[in-house]
Design an enzyme around this catalytic site. Structure first.
Site, mmCIF file in Angstrom:
data_model
loop_
_atom_site.group_PDB
_atom_site.id
_atom_site.type_symbol
_atom_site.label_atom_id
_atom_site.label_comp_id
_atom_site.label_asym_id
_atom_site.label_seq_id
_atom_site.Cartn_x
_atom_site.Cartn_y
_atom_site.Cartn_z
ATOM 1 N N TRP A 132 -7.935 0.581 -2.830
ATOM 2 C CA TRP A 132 -8.247 0.974 -1.453
ATOM 3 C C TRP A 132 -8.716 2.430 -1.464
ATOM 4 O O TRP A 132 -8.114 3.271 -2.135
ATOM 5 C CB TRP A 132 -6.989 0.813 -0.598
ATOM 6 C CG TRP A 132 -7.149 1.122 0.855
ATOM 7 C CD1 TRP A 132 -8.184 0.767 1.665
ATOM 8 C CD2 TRP A 132 -6.213 1.838 1.676
ATOM 9 N NE1 TRP A 132 -7.947 1.219 2.936
ATOM 10 C CE2 TRP A 132 -6.759 1.874 2.975
ATOM 11 C CE3 TRP A 132 -4.982 2.440 1.440
ATOM 12 C CZ2 TRP A 132 -6.100 2.498 4.031
ATOM 13 C CZ3 TRP A 132 -4.317 3.054 2.484
ATOM 14 C CH2 TRP A 132 -4.881 3.074 3.771
ATOM 15 N N ASP A 213 2.468 -1.283 -2.635
ATOM 16 C CA ASP A 213 1.842 -1.162 -1.322
ATOM 17 C C ASP A 213 1.776 -2.565 -0.725
ATOM 18 O O ASP A 213 1.079 -3.438 -1.259
ATOM 19 C CB ASP A 213 0.433 -0.564 -1.484
ATOM 20 C CG ASP A 213 -0.269 -0.381 -0.137
ATOM 21 O OD1 ASP A 213 0.290 -0.804 0.898
ATOM 22 O OD2 ASP A 213 -1.385 0.182 -0.130
ATOM 23 N N ALA A 215 0.644 -4.190 2.422
ATOM 24 C CA ALA A 215 -0.054 -4.025 3.701
ATOM 25 C C ALA A 215 -0.458 -5.362 4.307
ATOM 26 O O ALA A 215 -0.825 -5.421 5.478
ATOM 27 C CB ALA A 215 -1.288 -3.147 3.515
ATOM 28 N N LYS A 248 -1.052 -5.256 10.106
ATOM 29 C CA LYS A 248 -1.782 -6.529 10.035
ATOM 30 C C LYS A 248 -0.864 -7.698 10.358
ATOM 31 O O LYS A 248 -1.236 -8.624 11.073
ATOM 32 C CB LYS A 248 -2.389 -6.752 8.647
ATOM 33 C CG LYS A 248 -2.751 -5.502 7.879
ATOM 34 C CD LYS A 248 -4.126 -4.966 8.156
ATOM 35 C CE LYS A 248 -4.231 -3.567 7.553
ATOM 36 N NZ LYS A 248 -5.530 -2.982 7.623
HETATM 37 C C1 LIG Z 1 -4.175 -1.524 0.811
HETATM 38 C C2 LIG Z 1 -3.774 -0.890 2.084
HETATM 39 N N1 LIG Z 1 -2.660 -0.162 2.116
HETATM 40 C C3 LIG Z 1 -2.237 0.439 3.237
HETATM 41 C C4 LIG Z 1 -2.950 0.326 4.408
HETATM 42 C C5 LIG Z 1 -2.452 1.099 5.598
HETATM 43 O O1 LIG Z 1 -2.182 0.411 6.705
HETATM 44 P P1 LIG Z 1 -1.800 1.127 8.084
HETATM 45 O O2 LIG Z 1 -2.913 0.820 9.004
HETATM 46 O O3 LIG Z 1 -0.515 0.495 8.471
HETATM 47 O O4 LIG Z 1 -1.649 2.582 7.838
HETATM 48 C C6 LIG Z 1 -4.132 -0.420 4.446
HETATM 49 C C7 LIG Z 1 -4.919 -0.527 5.669
HETATM 50 O O5 LIG Z 1 -6.045 -0.895 5.723
HETATM 51 C C8 LIG Z 1 -4.547 -1.041 3.248
HETATM 52 O O6 LIG Z 1 -5.667 -1.766 3.198
#
Ligand SMILES: Cc1ncc(COP(=O)(O)O)c(C=O)c1O
Length: 400
Positions: A132, A213, A215, A248
């Site tokens: 990401w 992570d 998410a 999400k």
């Molecule tokens: C891989 C990954 N980690 C963390 C997040 C962070 O999410 P948040 O919107 O809750 O900060 C995202 C959001 O797109 C993501 O794709």
């Protein structure tokens, strides 16, 4: 001389740039596959049934909106832990988990990075290639150093497991290893349960520090399977960081609800970790916000709402699985490109393997917008745009 003379244009996030481009596109049929949100079959961000029911309860609560404690809402913290660790909390993990409510998953990642930097300044965090876009910069912002391990083979569209394993086996003890618990962003390629088990052994043997992570819990193989890496690694007795996002899985993007859970080696360490995390957040934003956390805590704390939330999350997952198959059926056979990845990959994204030039053509010729690295959001494909998306994918791959 003004303070602001030193201002420089900041580098723009390619995902936000793609969004700006989409908004400025005057064509009525435009489609945005660059987003990182779940949309329903009608192209709307859903309000989940259980969340709407929780909102009713929250509105009727007639209580003042005082500050939360710095740790966050107890129900949110307990709910997050129960989702991640389940029954083990009452047994082997008793008292060893420190969880703080955070500002989304991003806040959890940053807080985890800050904790690590306090304990081991400048420590190295190894992350998948690719990962990401915000991962490297978030860890660097906390003072950590970033390294990479091989992860995704563009030629096969699969995880390059042998190369990844070899790289992990060569990491110095104490290296932090960032892992996507499920639905790898941007590739949609996940480790198999067997690979996770091998990796867990390797991490323990090499005394590495896993940082998960999470998410997209619930969007991969289902909530139980998607959170299984957390329990697998926690059972290894390693220090473990888990950054959970509720953005999400509860469709609560703008509410900024997340949690950082750290598994320590003893209850004393867990208490000190909680105090350390609180001392870090106190100097950034002091205390976390109430409303979104109340919604998640209400859902997770009520067996009926929790079951309904899980059922709806599962139906969201299945909609993406169905969309992947439907898109493959439309583009698969008579194209010069192998689109088999569509059904092999998991979660919101597919990494199409298309070039920057092909992505630009899709935008120019068909008003189909996405990130130029080829990532497309499958959750933004629906009955009204699927034929157009399929035609665009076919057009740019047949001649290219
Ligand atoms: C891989 C990954 N980690 C963390 C997040 C962070 O999410 P948040 O919107 O809750 O900060 C995202 C959001 O797109 C993501 O794709």
């Amino acid at each position: 001389m003004s303070l602001f003379d030193a201002l420089q244009p900041a580098t723009q996030d390619p995902i936000l740039l793609s969004f700006q481009d989409f908004m400025a596109d005057p064509r009525a049929e435009k489609t945005n596959l660059g987003v990182g949100m779940y949309y329903d079959a009608q192209g709307r961000i859903p309000v989940m049934r259980a969340v709407a029911a929780a909102e009713e309860q929250v509105m009727q609560r007639q209580a003042p909106w005082g500050y939360l404690m710095s740790e966050g809402l107890p129900g949110l913290r307990a709910g997050a832990e129960s989702l991640l660790f389940g029954d083990a909390l009452a047994g082997s993990l008793r008292g060893r988990v420190a969880t703080l409510q955070t500002l989304g998953g991003t806040g959890a990642i940053r807080l985890g990075a800050e904790v690590i930097n306090r304990l081991q300044p400048g420590a190295v965090v190894a992350m998948s290639r690719p990962t990401w876009l915000n991962h490297p910069s978030t860890f660097q912002a906390a003072g950590l150093q970033v390294a990479e391990y091989p992860y995704y083979d563009r030629a096969t569209g699969e995880v390059e497991w042998a190369a990844m394993r070899e790289a992990v086996a060569a990491m110095p003890a104490g290296t932090v290893v960032l892992l996507h618990a499920c639905c790898h962003n941007p590739t949609g390629a996940d480790l198999s349960p067997g690979q996770w088990a091998e990796l867990a052994d390797l991490l323990a043997e090499r005394r590495l520090v896993p940082f998960l992570d999470l998410a997209y819990g619930g969007f991969g193989d289902g909530l139980e399977a998607d959170t299984a890496p957390v329990r697998l690694l926690a059972a290894k007795g390693l220090p473990l960081f888990v950054a959970t996002s509720f953005s999400k899985s509860f469709a609560l993007y703008g509410e900024r609800v997340g949690a950082l859970s750290v598994v320590a080696e003893s209850a004393e360490q867990a208490t000190m970790l909680t105090e350390t995390m609180k001392s870090i957040t106190r100097n950034i934003y002091s205390t976390p916000p109430t409303h979104g956390a109340l919604l998640v805590a209400t859902v997770l704390g009520d067996p009926v709402l929790r079951a309904d939330w899980r059922a709806e999350l599962e139906s969201m997952r299945l909609r993406i699985v169905g969309t992947r198959q439907a898109l493959l059926d439309r583009v698969g056979r008579n194209s010069g490109h192998d689109f088999g990845f569509l059904t092999r990959q998991k979660g919101l994204f597919s990494y199409s393997g298309l070039s920057v030039a092909q992505m630009q053509r899709m935008k120019a010729e068909a008003a189909v917008h996405a990130v130029e690295d080829g990532r497309i959001c499958m959750a933004a494909v629906n009955e009204s745009n699927i034929d157009r998306v399929a035609a665009a994918l076919r057009a740019v791959t047949q001649e290219g």
